[in-house]
Structures are given as C-alpha cells and as structure tokens.
Design a protein around this motif. Structure first.
Motif, PDB file in Angstrom:
ATOM      1  N   ARG A  25       0.802  -1.270  -0.029  1.00 23.39           N
ATOM      2  CA  ARG A  25      -0.045   0.055   0.085  1.00 23.39           C
ATOM      3  C   ARG A  25       0.740   1.272   0.046  1.00 23.39           C
ATOM      4  NH1 ARG A  25      -2.693  -3.182   4.230  1.00 23.39           N
ATOM      5  NH2 ARG A  25      -4.380  -4.303   3.435  1.00 23.39           N
ATOM      6  N   PHE A  26       1.806   1.167   0.842  1.00 21.56           N
ATOM      7  CA  PHE A  26       2.672   2.516   0.941  1.00 21.56           C
ATOM      8  C   PHE A  26       3.450   2.537  -0.288  1.00 21.56           C
ATOM      9  CE2 PHE A  26       3.902   4.066   4.949  1.00 21.56           C
ATOM     10  CZ  PHE A  26       3.066   3.648   6.073  1.00 21.56           C
ATOM     11  N   ILE A  27       4.000   1.570  -1.109  1.00 23.00           N
ATOM     12  CA  ILE A  27       4.866   2.066  -2.251  1.00 23.00           C
ATOM     13  C   ILE A  27       3.754   2.222  -3.453  1.00 23.00           C
ATOM     14  CG2 ILE A  27       5.018  -0.617  -3.274  1.00 23.00           C
ATOM     15  CD1 ILE A  27       7.785   2.085  -3.324  1.00 23.00           C
ATOM     16  N   LEU A  28       2.468   1.796  -3.588  1.00 21.26           N
ATOM     17  CA  LEU A  28       1.536   2.197  -4.712  1.00 21.26           C
ATOM     18  C   LEU A  28       1.202   3.636  -4.272  1.00 21.26           C
ATOM     19  CD1 LEU A  28      -0.726  -0.939  -4.630  1.00 21.26           C
ATOM     20  CD2 LEU A  28       0.814  -0.168  -6.538  1.00 21.26           C
ATOM     21  N   ALA A  29       0.913   3.949  -3.028  1.00 21.06           N
ATOM     22  CA  ALA A  29       0.866   5.509  -2.606  1.00 21.06           C
ATOM     23  C   ALA A  29       2.051   6.284  -3.234  1.00 21.06           C
ATOM     24  CB  ALA A  29       0.612   5.433  -1.291  1.00 21.06           C
ATOM     25  N   ALA A  30       3.217   5.817  -2.683  1.00 21.51           N
ATOM     26  CA  ALA A  30       4.483   6.678  -3.234  1.00 21.51           C
ATOM     27  C   ALA A  30       4.450   7.068  -4.741  1.00 21.51           C
ATOM     28  CB  ALA A  30       5.676   6.099  -2.586  1.00 21.51           C
ATOM     29  N   ALA A  31       4.018   5.776  -5.288  1.00 21.11           N
ATOM     30  CA  ALA A  31       4.413   6.317  -7.004  1.00 21.11           C
ATOM     31  C   ALA A  31       2.852   6.679  -7.587  1.00 21.11           C
ATOM     32  CB  ALA A  31       4.388   4.662  -7.370  1.00 21.11           C
ATOM     33  N   GLY A  32       1.991   7.116  -6.641  1.00 17.25           N
ATOM     34  CA  GLY A  32       0.789   7.427  -7.022  1.00 17.25           C
ATOM     35  C   GLY A  32      -0.171   6.523  -8.238  1.00 17.25           C
ATOM     36  N   LEU A 100      19.937  -0.778   1.285  1.00 16.64           N
ATOM     37  CA  LEU A 100      19.307   0.253   2.443  1.00 16.64           C
ATOM     38  C   LEU A 100      17.858  -0.279   2.585  1.00 16.64           C
ATOM     39  CD1 LEU A 100      20.825   3.773   1.749  1.00 16.64           C
ATOM     40  CD2 LEU A 100      20.885   2.453   3.978  1.00 16.64           C
ATOM     41  N   ASN A 101      17.143  -0.878   1.420  1.00 14.46           N
ATOM     42  CA  ASN A 101      15.740  -1.283   1.851  1.00 14.46           C
ATOM     43  C   ASN A 101      15.843  -2.630   2.403  1.00 14.46           C
ATOM     44  OD1 ASN A 101      12.856  -1.102   0.926  1.00 14.46           O
ATOM     45  ND2 ASN A 101      13.605  -3.109   0.117  1.00 14.46           N
ATOM     46  N   GLU A 102      16.763  -3.464   2.302  1.00 15.40           N
ATOM     47  CA  GLU A 102      16.740  -4.816   2.735  1.00 15.40           C
ATOM     48  C   GLU A 102      17.024  -4.272   4.495  1.00 15.40           C
ATOM     49  OE1 GLU A 102      16.955  -8.068   1.769  1.00 15.40           O
ATOM     50  OE2 GLU A 102      16.245  -7.191  -0.146  1.00 15.40           O
ATOM     51  N   GLY A 103      17.842  -3.596   4.888  1.00 13.80           N
ATOM     52  CA  GLY A 103      18.382  -3.380   6.064  1.00 13.80           C
ATOM     53  C   GLY A 103      17.033  -2.611   6.691  1.00 13.80           C
ATOM     54  N   ALA A 104      16.329  -1.652   6.042  1.00 15.92           N
ATOM     55  CA  ALA A 104      15.140  -1.087   6.554  1.00 15.92           C
ATOM     56  C   ALA A 104      13.931  -1.956   6.732  1.00 15.92           C
ATOM     57  CB  ALA A 104      14.504   0.021   5.532  1.00 15.92           C
ATOM     58  N   ASP A 160      13.154   4.798   1.103  1.00 14.59           N
ATOM     59  CA  ASP A 160      12.714   5.810   1.836  1.00 14.59           C
ATOM     60  C   ASP A 160      11.384   5.476   2.358  1.00 14.59           C
ATOM     61  OD1 ASP A 160      14.080   8.120  -0.423  1.00 14.59           O
ATOM     62  OD2 ASP A 160      14.721   7.857   1.683  1.00 14.59           O
ATOM     63  N   VAL A 161      10.513   4.709   1.513  1.00 10.26           N
ATOM     64  CA  VAL A 161       9.263   4.312   1.859  1.00 10.26           C
ATOM     65  C   VAL A 161       9.177   3.367   2.738  1.00 10.26           C
ATOM     66  CG1 VAL A 161       7.209   3.427   0.805  1.00 10.26           C
ATOM     67  CG2 VAL A 161       8.491   5.019  -0.627  1.00 10.26           C
ATOM     68  N   THR A 162      10.154   2.187   2.845  1.00  8.37           N
ATOM     69  CA  THR A 162      10.057   1.498   3.785  1.00  8.37           C
ATOM     70  C   THR A 162      10.736   1.864   5.061  1.00  8.37           C
ATOM     71  OG1 THR A 162      11.100  -0.390   2.159  1.00  8.37           O
ATOM     72  CG2 THR A 162      11.390  -0.964   4.468  1.00  8.37           C
ATOM     73  N   LEU A 163      11.516   2.820   5.116  1.00 14.82           N
ATOM     74  CA  LEU A 163      12.119   3.518   6.297  1.00 14.82           C
ATOM     75  C   LEU A 163      10.961   4.197   6.767  1.00 14.82           C
ATOM     76  CD1 LEU A 163      14.114   4.175   8.416  1.00 14.82           C
ATOM     77  CD2 LEU A 163      14.988   5.872   6.813  1.00 14.82           C
ATOM     78  N   LEU A 164      10.275   4.984   6.133  1.00 12.79           N
ATOM     79  CA  LEU A 164       8.897   5.793   6.676  1.00 12.79           C
ATOM     80  C   LEU A 164       8.047   4.829   7.237  1.00 12.79           C
ATOM     81  CD1 LEU A 164       7.290   8.209   6.521  1.00 12.79           C
ATOM     82  CD2 LEU A 164       6.226   7.396   4.621  1.00 12.79           C
ATOM     83  N   GLU A 165       7.690   3.691   6.930  1.00 13.27           N
ATOM     84  CA  GLU A 165       6.617   2.682   7.451  1.00 13.27           C
ATOM     85  C   GLU A 165       7.407   2.314   8.700  1.00 13.27           C
ATOM     86  OE1 GLU A 165       5.598  -0.825   5.181  1.00 13.27           O
ATOM     87  OE2 GLU A 165       4.401  -1.589   6.820  1.00 13.27           O
ATOM     88  N   ASN A 169       5.841   3.230  12.608  1.00 12.44           N
ATOM     89  CA  ASN A 169       5.497   2.166  13.661  1.00 12.44           C
ATOM     90  C   ASN A 169       6.501   2.554  14.820  1.00 12.44           C
ATOM     91  OD1 ASN A 169       4.124  -0.517  13.118  1.00 12.44           O
ATOM     92  ND2 ASN A 169       5.287  -0.133  11.114  1.00 12.44           N
ATOM     93  N   THR A 170       7.425   3.104  14.720  1.00 15.45           N
ATOM     94  CA  THR A 170       8.281   3.645  15.764  1.00 15.45           C
ATOM     95  C   THR A 170       7.749   4.675  16.713  1.00 15.45           C
ATOM     96  OG1 THR A 170      10.325   2.957  14.845  1.00 15.45           O
ATOM     97  CG2 THR A 170      10.716   4.104  16.808  1.00 15.45           C
ATOM     98  N   GLU A 171       7.044   5.621  16.055  1.00 12.09           N
ATOM     99  CA  GLU A 171       6.393   6.760  16.636  1.00 12.09           C
ATOM    100  C   GLU A 171       5.350   6.233  17.600  1.00 12.09           C
ATOM    101  OE1 GLU A 171       8.120   9.746  17.513  1.00 12.09           O
ATOM    102  OE2 GLU A 171       6.358  10.668  16.717  1.00 12.09           O
ATOM    103  N   GLU A 172       4.589   5.500  16.458  1.00 14.19           N
ATOM    104  CA  GLU A 172       3.360   4.957  17.088  1.00 14.19           C
ATOM    105  C   GLU A 172       3.404   4.020  18.287  1.00 14.19           C
ATOM    106  OE1 GLU A 172       0.858   3.063  13.986  1.00 14.19           O
ATOM    107  OE2 GLU A 172      -0.724   2.703  15.508  1.00 14.19           O
ATOM    108  N   PHE A 173       4.292   3.067  18.528  1.00 18.34           N
ATOM    109  CA  PHE A 173       4.452   2.047  19.414  1.00 18.34           C
ATOM    110  C   PHE A 173       5.587   2.455  20.619  1.00 18.34           C
ATOM    111  CE2 PHE A 173       1.143  -0.407  17.866  1.00 18.34           C
ATOM    112  CZ  PHE A 173       1.380  -0.682  16.577  1.00 18.34           C
ATOM    113  N   LEU A 174       6.546   3.388  20.243  1.00 16.04           N
ATOM    114  CA  LEU A 174       7.490   3.870  21.083  1.00 16.04           C
ATOM    115  C   LEU A 174       7.656   5.249  21.011  1.00 16.04           C
ATOM    116  CD1 LEU A 174      10.035   0.912  20.134  1.00 16.04           C
ATOM    117  CD2 LEU A 174       8.658   1.117  22.270  1.00 16.04           C
TER     118      LEU A 174
END
Lengths: 224, 216
Positions: A25-32, A100-104, A160-165, A169-174
């Motif tokens: 959903r995130f990547i589809l949104a990012a790509a419009g 970076l995406n793999e790490g994110a 960036d999109v993976t890191l955003l997600e 999550n980090t902001e929401e739960f921690l």
C-alpha cells in the motif's frame, strides 16, 4: 480463473490489516498508483485462489497490475519502484537503495509480531533496547551524509518508503524514541508530508494497528 | 581489480554470492573472518553498512545484504530478465526460492538441527518443490524465466543442492528439477566453480564452533 475487468485499477489482495500488505500500500501510494483491495477473510478464499493458480507461492500479498499477478512483497515493491522511477538513477544508486531497503525491511519486520507474540510489551521492550540502537544510528548517519533529506540521491526511493513505514511504527508504538535521532525525525516529517503520502496516511487505505479481528482472521486463515 | 568477498570460510549466506560471482564469470578473492576481534574490527571500520557479512568489494563499491549483492551482479551482467515483466517475474521467483533456501541456512548451527530438518520435510519440501517443477514444466528453455540464466536459477540451484544433501531422494519424483540440476551444473562456469576450492561444503563441527565464537 478470475481476471481483472478492462480498465480496472491495480488490485491488492491481502488481509484487511497491515502485515506485509501494508508495504505494498505504501509503495503504491508513493508511486501515485490508484488501487482497489480484495480482502482475505476466510480460508475458503485462500484455498480457491491457491487452487486457481493465482498465488505463485500460495501466499498473499498479491498485486494484480499491468496484466501480471505479482507476489512476494519485495518483488512487488521493486516492480512498482522501477516502473515509477523510485529505484535510483545510476547503477550505484540502484544498489545502494536495494541494500538500504533490505536493512530497513529487517528493521520494519520486528513490528509485525505486535498482537501475535505472547507478550507485545516484551516485544516492544526488545525493539526499544536492541533493534532501535542497532538500526537508528545507521539510518541517522545515512541521512546526515546525504544532504537531500532522502536516503539516496535527491529523490524519493523505495528505501525511503520502507524506512518511513518503520519510523511510523516506531513513533506509534514507542513514542518519543526518535528524539535522539534528529535527522530521522526530520525525514519522518518530510516524507510523511509529501502530498501522495499525506493523502494515503489520512485515507482508509492506510490500515490501523493490529486488532483482535485482524489477528484472529490471520490465525484462522493461515492456521497457526 | 578482482572482487573481494568477506565472509566465513563456509556457505551460510555467502554461498549465494559465490554462486553469482561464478555465474557471471567474476573472479574473486576471499577474506575469511578469523576471530571475534577481526569481526569487531570490521564492524567498527565502517565497511559493513549493517554490521553484517557478507561484504563484497567490487567496482569501487562495498556491497552488503546477500540478495542485494546478487541483484547487483545480475543487473551488471544481464542476468535479471529482459523486459519489465520478466524482471518482475525473476524477482518474484527468486524471492520464493530464497525463502525456501533460508530454512536450510541454520542447519549445523542450531542445537535443534533435527527439528529443523523435520520442519523442512513436513512443511516446506512438498510445498516448494512442486511449484518450481511446475515453473520448469511451463518453461520451454529449461530456465525458470525467459530463455537464459537468471539469478533466480542460481538460487534454485543452491537450494536444490541443499535439498539433495539433506533429503537424498527428494528430487526423485521431479524430473524437471533433476534435469535443471544437470543443466545448471553443466554450465562451464558453474561446473568449474563446483570443482574449485572456493566451493564450500557441509559445515563441519570445528567450522560451526569457529563461526559461533566469532559471532557470539
């Protein structure tokens, strides 16, 4: 076998919740890319889709797009990214984004257990104590070194999109745990306020945190 | 300048990189992790983006994350599919093959190897093998996607070697998979690699003990 009607938009098949489908959903949104959703709610649906050959590896998410049935979250992500120029400009950038995406992704996937593990409290404590100190300094440094505010180059990429997600999550739960990471905090603000991301995050396409209905559905359908 | 791979002197997640280096005809030297101090030094040194190995130094780059490394080599050498659709298909098939492969990686390291093998046999072998057999039945080239070798073929080759090693007759009822093994194994670069000292084999107890002493 079901096929998409002419003119039908991209369609995501997944549970009515986050999990691995949320990254799609995130990547589809990012790509419009506009998309509709088909929700998996009962085992009989999964059985049918498997029998009909819709799911190459017998799993969801499934993205139907451009006449293809694509499965495997990261393959979907990279296809959308390549098509819409979210995968870097040079060979070097493409690889850096991939790494970076793999790490994110490794970072993000820690949050998938929320509600599923015996103790969500313990999981969050573990994320706070070991996962954040492991990953945040790395992303903080990458953002510091790249002056555009994105992880690689000067435009949004799928890393960036993976890191955003992961950061959402980090902001929401921690909450508050990003205060020691000013570049990541700036990044979170910047990327979540990009028009297409802002619209998505405020829409019903963005799913809420794992609740009992979602967890029970997943457990029942996947039989665990 | 020759490529340089830093990893343990064993298969693990480094083996996928070795297979792709071989498949692309990329000569490489190896740096083996000596001990914990060596690993700590590397981690503090800044070459390991996520403080993990494998690390491949190639073309002036320092690449980590085994699958990202494989995709880099594949893109460079045209082993990643020809059209956008093929690229997606190769990626998708590789992800599935890699999921299957990942179940075998802890063998020899975990204390519960028997349970791992039981889990693979009950839950994964019969799930994945028919899928890949079907893909090869549908293929006219004998490769998983399109008509030439891709990184998805290398991942499947790697996991089928492990399937045969741990479950000797597991490919008996899959003629296309058996033919695939012969086909890939006979490719000159793969054959040379399989017979070379750079090919790693079953983790021996002293290798396992060493790897653990480096990591933990």
């Amino acid at each position: 076998m079901h096929t998409m009607a002419p003119g039908e938009k991209a369609r995501l098949t997944y549970f009515n919740g986050r999990g691995r489908g949320e990254s799609v959903r995130f990547i589809l949104a990012a790509a419009g890319v506009e998309f509709t959703e088909r929700f998996l709610t009962e085992k009989s649906q999964l059985d049918k889709w498997r029998a009909d050959g819709e799911l190459l590896f017998l799993q969801v998410p499934l993205l139907e797009m451009d006449g293809m049935k694509i499965v495997q979250t990261l393959a979907i992500t990279r296809y959308v990214a390549r098509k819409y120029g979210l995968d870097g400009k040079s060979a070097e950038q493409k690889t850096r984004i991939d790494m970076l995406n793999e790490g994110a992704r490794d970072f993000l996937e820690n949050y998938f257990g929320i509600g599923f593990v015996p103790s969500t409290e313990k999981l969050l404590a573990q994320i706070k104590d070991t996962v954040l100190p492991r990953y945040m300094p790395i992303f903080e440094r990458e953002l510091a070194e790249n002056t555009s505010g994105y992880l690689v180059g000067d435009t949004l990429s799928y890393a960036d999109v993976t890191l955003l997600e992961a950061l959402l999550n980090t902001e929401e739960f921690l909450p508050g745990s990003l205060k020691d990471y000013p570049n990541a905090s700036k990044f979170l603000a910047k990327v979540s306020s990009l028009p297409q991301m802002k619209t998505f995050l405020q829409s019903s396409l963005r799913k809420g945190p794992n609740n009992d209905v979602y967890i029970n559905t997943v457990r029942t359908v996947l039989e665990f | 300048m020759t490529a340089e791979l830093t990893y343990f002197d064993g298969r693990g997640r480094g083996e996928s990189v070795r297979f792709m280096l071989a498949a692309t005809g990329t000569e490489f030297t190896e740096v083996f992790l000596k001990d914990k101090e060596h690993f700590t030094e590397l981690r503090n040194g800044g070459d390991l983006l996520f403080k993990q190995v494998p690390l491949l130094k190639i073309d002036g780059l320092k690449l980590v994350q085994s699958q990202a490394i494989c995709r880099y080599l594949a893109r460079k050498h045209g082993m990643n599919g020809k059209t956008p659709e093929e690229k997606a298909r190769v990626d998708m098939v590789n992800e599935g093959a890699h999921d299957f492969l990942s179940y075998f990686i802890p063998i020899g390291f975990a204390t519960n190897t028997d349970e791992i093998l039981k889990d693979i046999k009950s839950n994964h072998l019969d799930r994945y093998l028919p899928i890949f057999e079907e893909l090869l039945i549908e293929s006219s080239s004998g490769y998983l996607v399109g008509d030439s070798l891709t990184y998805a073929d290398m991942t499947l080759f790697e996991v089928l070697l492990l399937a045969e090693e741990n479950f000797p007759d597991s490919l008996a009822t899959f003629p296309k998979l058996k033919a695939f093994m012969v086909k890939i194994g006979s490719l000159p670069r793969i054959k040379t690699f399989m017979e070379s000292p750079q090919k790693k084999w079953i983790p021996q107890p002293d290798y396992v003990a060493h790897a653990k002493s480096v990591l933990y």
